[in-house]
Design a protein around this motif. Structure first.
Motif, mmCIF file in Angstrom:
data_model
loop_
_atom_site.group_PDB
_atom_site.id
_atom_site.type_symbol
_atom_site.label_atom_id
_atom_site.label_comp_id
_atom_site.label_asym_id
_atom_site.label_seq_id
_atom_site.Cartn_x
_atom_site.Cartn_y
_atom_site.Cartn_z
ATOM 1 N N CYS A 138 0.838 -1.209 0.000
ATOM 2 C CA CYS A 138 0.000 0.000 0.000
ATOM 3 C C CYS A 138 0.869 1.254 0.000
ATOM 4 O O CYS A 138 0.686 2.161 -0.818
ATOM 5 N N LEU A 139 1.832 1.307 0.916
ATOM 6 C CA LEU A 139 2.706 2.480 1.028
ATOM 7 C C LEU A 139 3.547 2.670 -0.224
ATOM 8 O O LEU A 139 3.756 3.803 -0.677
ATOM 9 N N GLU A 140 4.019 1.581 -0.786
ATOM 10 C CA GLU A 140 4.831 1.653 -2.006
ATOM 11 C C GLU A 140 4.040 2.252 -3.163
ATOM 12 O O GLU A 140 4.588 2.954 -4.018
ATOM 13 N N SER A 141 2.724 2.015 -3.172
ATOM 14 C CA SER A 141 1.892 2.508 -4.272
ATOM 15 C C SER A 141 1.632 4.012 -4.209
ATOM 16 O O SER A 141 1.196 4.602 -5.189
ATOM 17 N N ILE A 142 1.898 4.628 -3.058
ATOM 18 C CA ILE A 142 1.649 6.072 -2.919
ATOM 19 C C ILE A 142 2.908 6.868 -2.600
ATOM 20 O O ILE A 142 2.908 8.106 -2.716
ATOM 21 N N ALA A 143 3.979 6.191 -2.190
ATOM 22 C CA ALA A 143 5.219 6.887 -1.832
ATOM 23 C C ALA A 143 5.773 7.641 -3.031
ATOM 24 O O ALA A 143 5.848 7.103 -4.139
ATOM 25 N N GLY A 144 6.158 8.892 -2.810
ATOM 26 C CA GLY A 144 6.702 9.705 -3.887
ATOM 27 C C GLY A 144 5.655 10.326 -4.772
ATOM 28 O O GLY A 144 5.974 11.158 -5.630
ATOM 29 N N TRP A 145 4.410 9.936 -4.595
ATOM 30 C CA TRP A 145 3.315 10.515 -5.378
ATOM 31 C C TRP A 145 2.504 11.482 -4.526
ATOM 32 O O TRP A 145 2.333 12.645 -4.909
ATOM 33 N N VAL A 146 2.007 11.025 -3.381
ATOM 34 C CA VAL A 146 1.310 11.955 -2.487
ATOM 35 C C VAL A 146 2.347 12.832 -1.796
ATOM 36 O O VAL A 146 3.532 12.502 -1.723
ATOM 37 N N ASP A 147 1.891 13.963 -1.287
ATOM 38 C CA ASP A 147 2.797 14.917 -0.663
ATOM 39 C C ASP A 147 3.011 14.644 0.821
ATOM 40 O O ASP A 147 3.970 15.163 1.411
ATOM 41 N N GLU A 148 2.134 13.828 1.411
ATOM 42 C CA GLU A 148 2.208 13.574 2.848
ATOM 43 C C GLU A 148 1.482 12.263 3.135
ATOM 44 O O GLU A 148 0.447 11.972 2.542
ATOM 45 N N ILE A 149 2.056 11.454 4.033
ATOM 46 C CA ILE A 149 1.407 10.219 4.478
ATOM 47 C C ILE A 149 1.228 10.300 5.983
ATOM 48 O O ILE A 149 2.194 10.469 6.740
ATOM 49 N N VAL A 150 -0.023 10.195 6.434
ATOM 50 C CA VAL A 150 -0.373 10.227 7.860
ATOM 51 C C VAL A 150 -0.894 8.850 8.248
ATOM 52 O O VAL A 150 -1.810 8.331 7.617
ATOM 53 N N VAL A 151 -0.289 8.252 9.284
ATOM 54 C CA VAL A 151 -0.689 6.914 9.716
ATOM 55 C C VAL A 151 -1.059 6.936 11.195
ATOM 56 O O VAL A 151 -0.289 7.432 12.024
ATOM 57 N N LEU A 152 -2.232 6.399 11.522
ATOM 58 C CA LEU A 152 -2.647 6.189 12.900
ATOM 59 C C LEU A 152 -2.747 4.687 13.144
ATOM 60 O O LEU A 152 -3.505 3.992 12.473
ATOM 61 N N ASP A 153 -1.954 4.215 14.093
ATOM 62 C CA ASP A 153 -1.911 2.792 14.422
ATOM 63 C C ASP A 153 -2.533 2.578 15.793
ATOM 64 O O ASP A 153 -2.250 3.312 16.741
ATOM 65 N N SER A 154 -3.388 1.556 15.892
ATOM 66 C CA SER A 154 -4.110 1.325 17.141
ATOM 67 C C SER A 154 -3.635 0.062 17.861
ATOM 68 O O SER A 154 -4.432 -0.762 18.283
ATOM 69 N N GLY A 155 -2.309 -0.094 17.976
ATOM 70 C CA GLY A 155 -1.791 -1.167 18.806
ATOM 71 C C GLY A 155 -1.149 -2.325 18.082
ATOM 72 O O GLY A 155 -1.234 -3.464 18.548
ATOM 73 N N SER A 156 -0.470 -2.081 16.977
ATOM 74 C CA SER A 156 0.172 -3.170 16.245
ATOM 75 C C SER A 156 1.293 -3.807 17.068
ATOM 76 O O SER A 156 2.045 -3.127 17.761
ATOM 77 N N THR A 157 1.406 -5.130 16.932
ATOM 78 C CA THR A 157 2.448 -5.879 17.634
ATOM 79 C C THR A 157 3.261 -6.748 16.670
ATOM 80 O O THR A 157 4.048 -7.578 17.112
ATOM 81 N N LEU A 200 -4.326 5.020 -11.972
ATOM 82 C CA LEU A 200 -5.104 5.897 -11.099
ATOM 83 C C LEU A 200 -4.283 7.119 -10.687
ATOM 84 O O LEU A 200 -4.794 8.244 -10.668
ATOM 85 N N ARG A 201 -3.017 6.920 -10.377
ATOM 86 C CA ARG A 201 -2.151 8.058 -10.016
ATOM 87 C C ARG A 201 -2.099 9.076 -11.150
ATOM 88 O O ARG A 201 -2.253 10.287 -10.939
ATOM 89 N N ALA A 202 -1.870 8.591 -12.373
ATOM 90 C CA ALA A 202 -1.762 9.495 -13.526
ATOM 91 C C ALA A 202 -3.073 10.231 -13.768
ATOM 92 O O ALA A 202 -3.085 11.426 -14.098
ATOM 93 N N GLU A 203 -4.184 9.522 -13.609
ATOM 94 C CA GLU A 203 -5.487 10.151 -13.843
ATOM 95 C C GLU A 203 -5.776 11.227 -12.806
ATOM 96 O O GLU A 203 -6.288 12.307 -13.136
ATOM 97 N N VAL A 204 -5.456 10.957 -11.546
ATOM 98 C CA VAL A 204 -5.671 11.961 -10.493
ATOM 99 C C VAL A 204 -4.858 13.209 -10.779
ATOM 100 O O VAL A 204 -5.365 14.344 -10.686
ATOM 101 N N ASP A 205 -3.595 13.040 -11.142
ATOM 102 C CA ASP A 205 -2.751 14.198 -11.472
ATOM 103 C C ASP A 205 -3.366 15.009 -12.614
ATOM 104 O O ASP A 205 -3.407 16.247 -12.563
#
Length: 283
Positions: free
Chosen positions: A27-46, A97-102
């Motif tokens: 998921c992250l690889e598909s948006i890294a370098g394309w979106v300007d900011e990535i915000v992640v909220l994690d609720s207790g990963s182990t 999808l990335r190209a179309e959004v741009d």
């Protein structure tokens, strides 16, 4: 040649997650370098999810779990982009999808505030072509004034002005790790939705629950053409029918539990007095 990414409005991607180490990197690889900011909220990963996430962004917060709607709003509050893409760990943005959004966000006189994108849902390795899990998803929206409904599940985005555009590029969705995971996830969501309905005054019956199994199966398999997806279409139609059954049986069970409690209170004045005192102490 100009890069459309540097001309379009800024985009923040928000992700809420817990124990997604086996799939969040895709998921992250598909948006890294394309979106300007990535915000992640994690609720207790182990399981190492946070170690993976921190390779892609430093905007990571660990929180409790208040429900899908409230958690989406927490992530939204931390976003700074003009637009917000909310995406789950089991989803991937395709290059198309990335190209179309741009391209769309850079278009002259563009006035949409919400962009929907088709789901390309995989069921055990192969995509579904028909039915509910191919419906366009409302995932990219103008941040200003936007909020999610504070729902436990199936949260919806609310916008001051909703002008919808429909994209063609697909959002890949690989939701179920196994058949057991499918059953666990659908049962969990069904019980959450039953609680949500119960809190809003809805009540359920077993006959209605049974009827919904058959009507939801027919809607998915026949009316929404899952029959054309062969064995996978049959499986997803049965799973969604079972989801409806669980939802309304759970709602009925909540009604029965509440009814039993009320009968005990009416039959035993001391219980009634303790209940009143407990309520009074809250003030």
């Amino acid at each position: 040649m100009n890069n459309p990414r540097h001309q379009r409005p800024s985009i923040t991607a928000t992700i809420i997650c817990r124990n997604e180490a086996d799939r969040i990197e895709a998921c992250l690889e598909s948006i890294a370098g394309w979106v300007d900011e990535i915000v992640v909220l994690d609720s207790g990963s182990t399981d190492g999810t946070l170690d993976i996430v921190r390779r892609y962004t430093d905007k990571v917060w660990q929180t409790d779990w208040p429900g899908f709607g409230p958690q989406r709003n927490r992530a939204l509050d931390k976003a700074t982009g003009d637009w917000v893409l909310y995406i789950d760990a089991d989803e991937r943005v395709t290059p198309e999808l990335r190209a179309e959004v741009d391209r769309v966000l850079c278009a002259p006189n563009f006035d949409r505030t919400l962009l929907k994108m088709p789901w390309r849902t995989l069921l055990f390795g192969k995509p579904l072509r028909y039915g509910r899990f191919t419906s366009p998803q409302s995932r990219l929206f103008l941040r200003r004034g936007a909020r999610f409904r504070d729902d436990l599940v199936h949260e919806a985005i609310m916008l001051p002005e909703c002008r919808v555009g429909l994209l063609r590029g697909e959002l890949e969705h690989d939701s179920w790790r196994s058949y057991a995971h499918m059953q666990e996830k659908h049962l969990h969501y069904a019980c959450l939705l039953a609680r949500q309905k119960y809190a809003r005054g809805k009540r359920g019956g077993l006959i209605y629950a049974g009827a919904r199994f058959f009507t939801d199966f027919a809607q998915q398999y026949l009316l929404r053409l899952s029959i054309l997806d062969g064995r996978r279409g049959l499986l997803i139609s049965l799973a969604l029918a079972q989801y409806a059954l669980h939802k309304y049986v759970a709602l009925w069970a909540l009604s029965q539990s509440d009814s039993g409690t009320q009968k005990k209170i009416r039959a035993n004045p001391s219980i009634r007095m303790r209940a009143v005192r407990s309520d009074d102490s809250a003030f």
